[in-house]
Design a protein around this motif. Structure first.
Motif, PDB file in Angstrom:
ATOM      1  N   ASP A   1     150.033  63.246 160.232  1.00  0.00           N
ATOM      2  CA  ASP A   1     150.792  62.661 160.576  1.00  0.00           C
ATOM      3  C   ASP A   1     151.017  62.361 158.570  1.00  0.00           C
ATOM      4  OD1 ASP A   1     153.065  59.869 159.296  1.00  0.00           O
ATOM      5  OD2 ASP A   1     151.758  58.912 161.221  1.00  0.00           O
ATOM      6  N   LEU A   2     151.959  63.293 158.414  1.00  0.00           N
ATOM      7  CA  LEU A   2     152.929  63.805 156.847  1.00  0.00           C
ATOM      8  C   LEU A   2     153.478  62.615 156.110  1.00  0.00           C
ATOM      9  CD1 LEU A   2     153.146  66.279 154.747  1.00  0.00           C
ATOM     10  CD2 LEU A   2     155.804  65.955 156.019  1.00  0.00           C
ATOM     11  N   ALA A   3     154.204  61.684 156.806  1.00  0.00           N
ATOM     12  CA  ALA A   3     153.875  60.429 155.571  1.00  0.00           C
ATOM     13  C   ALA A   3     152.399  60.231 155.276  1.00  0.00           C
ATOM     14  CB  ALA A   3     154.872  59.597 156.512  1.00  0.00           C
ATOM     15  N   LYS A   4     151.796  59.798 156.327  1.00  0.00           N
ATOM     16  CA  LYS A   4     150.386  58.729 155.900  1.00  0.00           C
ATOM     17  C   LYS A   4     149.940  59.647 155.154  1.00  0.00           C
ATOM     18  CE  LYS A   4     148.958  56.391 159.973  1.00  0.00           C
ATOM     19  NZ  LYS A   4     148.141  56.156 161.485  1.00  0.00           N
ATOM     20  N   MET A   5     148.983  60.793 155.043  1.00  0.00           N
ATOM     21  CA  MET A   5     148.942  61.690 154.187  1.00  0.00           C
ATOM     22  C   MET A   5     149.863  61.405 152.320  1.00  0.00           C
ATOM     23  SD  MET A   5     147.750  64.755 156.033  1.00  0.00           S
ATOM     24  CE  MET A   5     149.292  65.685 156.307  1.00  0.00           C
TER      25      MET A   5
ATOM     26  N   ILE B   1     136.762  67.936 149.552  1.00  0.00           N
ATOM     27  CA  ILE B   1     136.871  66.616 150.016  1.00  0.00           C
ATOM     28  C   ILE B   1     138.180  66.111 150.198  1.00  0.00           C
ATOM     29  CG2 ILE B   1     135.314  63.782 149.041  1.00  0.00           C
ATOM     30  CD1 ILE B   1     133.269  66.437 148.358  1.00  0.00           C
ATOM     31  N   ILE B   2     138.886  66.045 149.132  1.00  0.00           N
ATOM     32  CA  ILE B   2     140.146  65.023 148.909  1.00  0.00           C
ATOM     33  C   ILE B   2     140.564  65.341 150.282  1.00  0.00           C
ATOM     34  CG2 ILE B   2     142.347  65.236 147.570  1.00  0.00           C
ATOM     35  CD1 ILE B   2     140.814  65.403 145.310  1.00  0.00           C
ATOM     36  N   VAL B   3     140.985  67.058 150.570  1.00  0.00           N
ATOM     37  CA  VAL B   3     141.870  67.334 151.315  1.00  0.00           C
ATOM     38  C   VAL B   3     140.807  67.135 152.973  1.00  0.00           C
ATOM     39  CG1 VAL B   3     142.008  69.415 152.837  1.00  0.00           C
ATOM     40  CG2 VAL B   3     142.233  69.881 150.362  1.00  0.00           C
TER      41      VAL B   3
ATOM     42  N   ALA C   1     141.922  63.413 157.697  1.00  0.00           N
ATOM     43  CA  ALA C   1     141.567  62.200 158.162  1.00  0.00           C
ATOM     44  C   ALA C   1     142.376  61.295 158.106  1.00  0.00           C
ATOM     45  CB  ALA C   1     139.844  61.547 157.701  1.00  0.00           C
ATOM     46  N   ILE C   2     142.961  61.170 157.585  1.00  0.00           N
ATOM     47  CA  ILE C   2     143.935  59.783 157.107  1.00  0.00           C
ATOM     48  C   ILE C   2     144.607  60.295 157.780  1.00  0.00           C
ATOM     49  CG2 ILE C   2     145.882  58.974 155.645  1.00  0.00           C
ATOM     50  CD1 ILE C   2     143.506  58.637 153.492  1.00  0.00           C
ATOM     51  N   GLY C   3     145.079  61.881 158.086  1.00  0.00           N
ATOM     52  CA  GLY C   3     146.593  62.323 158.697  1.00  0.00           C
ATOM     53  C   GLY C   3     146.209  62.488 160.249  1.00  0.00           C
ATOM     54  N   THR C   4     144.864  62.456 161.192  1.00  0.00           N
ATOM     55  CA  THR C   4     144.525  62.260 161.876  1.00  0.00           C
ATOM     56  C   THR C   4     144.402  61.051 162.340  1.00  0.00           C
ATOM     57  OG1 THR C   4     142.670  62.540 161.874  1.00  0.00           O
ATOM     58  CG2 THR C   4     143.446  65.046 162.139  1.00  0.00           C
ATOM     59  N   GLY C   5     144.274  59.963 161.603  1.00  0.00           N
ATOM     60  CA  GLY C   5     144.702  58.446 162.103  1.00  0.00           C
ATOM     61  C   GLY C   5     142.912  58.116 162.119  1.00  0.00           C
ATOM     62  N   ALA C   6     142.475  59.135 161.881  1.00  0.00           N
ATOM     63  CA  ALA C   6     140.726  58.496 162.073  1.00  0.00           C
ATOM     64  C   ALA C   6     140.103  58.297 160.476  1.00  0.00           C
ATOM     65  CB  ALA C   6     139.669  60.071 162.218  1.00  0.00           C
ATOM     66  N   MET C   7     141.018  57.629 159.588  1.00  0.00           N
ATOM     67  CA  MET C   7     140.740  56.813 158.721  1.00  0.00           C
ATOM     68  C   MET C   7     141.743  56.551 158.501  1.00  0.00           C
ATOM     69  SD  MET C   7     137.729  58.899 155.757  1.00  0.00           S
ATOM     70  CE  MET C   7     136.451  58.249 156.458  1.00  0.00           C
TER      71      MET C   7
ATOM     72  N   ALA D   1     133.707  59.076 151.465  1.00  0.00           N
ATOM     73  CA  ALA D   1     134.582  59.988 152.184  1.00  0.00           C
ATOM     74  C   ALA D   1     134.516  60.684 152.998  1.00  0.00           C
ATOM     75  CB  ALA D   1     135.310  60.477 150.608  1.00  0.00           C
ATOM     76  N   GLY D   2     136.096  61.261 153.643  1.00  0.00           N
ATOM     77  CA  GLY D   2     136.135  62.033 154.886  1.00  0.00           C
ATOM     78  C   GLY D   2     134.781  63.121 154.566  1.00  0.00           C
ATOM     79  N   GLU D   3     135.125  64.097 155.327  1.00  0.00           N
ATOM     80  CA  GLU D   3     134.569  65.201 156.019  1.00  0.00           C
ATOM     81  C   GLU D   3     135.076  66.260 153.997  1.00  0.00           C
ATOM     82  OE1 GLU D   3     133.396  66.635 159.348  1.00  0.00           O
ATOM     83  OE2 GLU D   3     132.823  65.525 160.517  1.00  0.00           O
ATOM     84  N   THR D   4     133.958  67.097 153.947  1.00  0.00           N
ATOM     85  CA  THR D   4     134.164  68.229 153.325  1.00  0.00           C
ATOM     86  C   THR D   4     134.561  69.403 153.868  1.00  0.00           C
ATOM     87  OG1 THR D   4     132.692  67.849 152.159  1.00  0.00           O
ATOM     88  CG2 THR D   4     132.953  69.469 151.057  1.00  0.00           C
ATOM     89  N   ALA D   5     136.090  69.064 154.049  1.00  0.00           N
ATOM     90  CA  ALA D   5     136.900  70.687 154.493  1.00  0.00           C
ATOM     91  C   ALA D   5     136.130  71.963 154.034  1.00  0.00           C
ATOM     92  CB  ALA D   5     138.398  70.573 153.843  1.00  0.00           C
ATOM     93  N   PRO D   6     136.291  72.465 155.129  1.00  0.00           N
ATOM     94  CA  PRO D   6     136.032  73.850 154.872  1.00  0.00           C
ATOM     95  C   PRO D   6     136.311  74.920 154.382  1.00  0.00           C
ATOM     96  CG  PRO D   6     136.576  73.758 157.589  1.00  0.00           C
ATOM     97  CD  PRO D   6     137.116  72.602 156.707  1.00  0.00           C
TER      98      PRO D   6
END
Length: 248
Positions: free
Chosen positions: A137-141, A201-203, A208-214, A231-236
């Motif tokens: 969800d671009l708007a949420k991110m 970590i920010i990404v 996670a916010i964009g997918t609705g998990a957070m 915070a969310g998981e560390t992106a690869p």
């Protein structure tokens, strides 16, 4: 003694990061220093603007080294690119004042992070992006990005357990571009400095916010608690690029 500034790009997937690790040749610094020794006959220590992690990439890493060599910059570019492996490229060589220091004189950096957002993976970009199958969800991110911009204590958005040095940083901007759900999405972050794994970590939190998990309230909570695990998981690593280092 001359002071030489390098601008570099590299594909970090085959390396253990920037920083030299003993006698290992699997670091960017180690590869560069080995080539510089062959080129100049001197034992040279190269200083980078920062330590990129294992598997991360750079389009505009900056480094400097001291040498007695009389080679002109154009010759250094040609010789180094001939001797280096193809996944490390010297884009520019410049002689700079003696006091220039790639790390201490840096005033800011730009990083980009690439997410392949599609149910179908990509064969060509799998080593250079993070595959996220759920629609974003671009708007949420974008709304969450507004909370991150500005001067904050980013300890909770870093891999540091604690630090004697300040963990306060200023993010000037975060932009998200692309077409979520159907292809590549680019996150671009500009700031005066970034802590260890802070961008990833920010990404990871934004995804996670964009997918609705957070919910985006997690950002306020992490700033308040300074606890990494909230915070969310560390992106690869493979999706991260150091684009540019800024100097006065």
């Amino acid at each position: 003694m001359r002071n030489i500034k390098l601008t570099l790009e590299y594909d970090g997937r085959c390396y253990l990061g920037w920083q030299r690790l003993g006698d290992s040749e699997k670091t960017i610094q180690g590869k560069l220093e080995a080539v510089l020794k062959q080129m100049t006959g001197e034992t040279i220590e190269i200083v980078g603007s920062g330590r990129t992690d294992a598997g991360t990439h750079a389009r505009g890493q900056v480094a400097n080294f001291k040498t007695e060599s009389t080679m002109i910059p154009e010759e250094m570019v040609a010789v180094m690119n001939r001797m280096l492996p193809g996944d490390i490229v010297v884009k520019a060589v410049q002689e700079v004042p003696e006091r220039f220091h790639a790390r201490y004189n840096a005033k800011g950096k730009q990083y980009s992070y690439w997410v392949w957002n599609s149910p179908i993976p990509t064969a060509f970009e799998r080593h250079h992006s993070f595959h996220v199958t759920q629609p974003l969800d671009l708007a949420k991110m974008e709304a969450a990005c507004e909370k991150l911009v500005g001067k904050h204590d980013f300890l909770g958005f870093s891999a540091l357990k604690k630090s004697k040095k300040s963990t306060i940083r200023t993010i000037d901007s975060i932009k998200i571009e692309g077409d979520p759900g159907t292809g590549m999405v680019q996150f671009t972050l500009v700031g005066n400095g970034f802590l260890h794994k802070m961008v990833r970590i920010i990404v990871g939190t934004l995804v996670a916010i964009g997918t609705g998990a957070m919910e985006d309230t997690v950002i306020d909570e992490v700033f308040a608690s300074k606890v990494r695990m909230e915070a969310g998981e560390t992106a690869p690593a493979q999706g991260l690029y150091l684009d540019e280092v800024f100097y006065q």
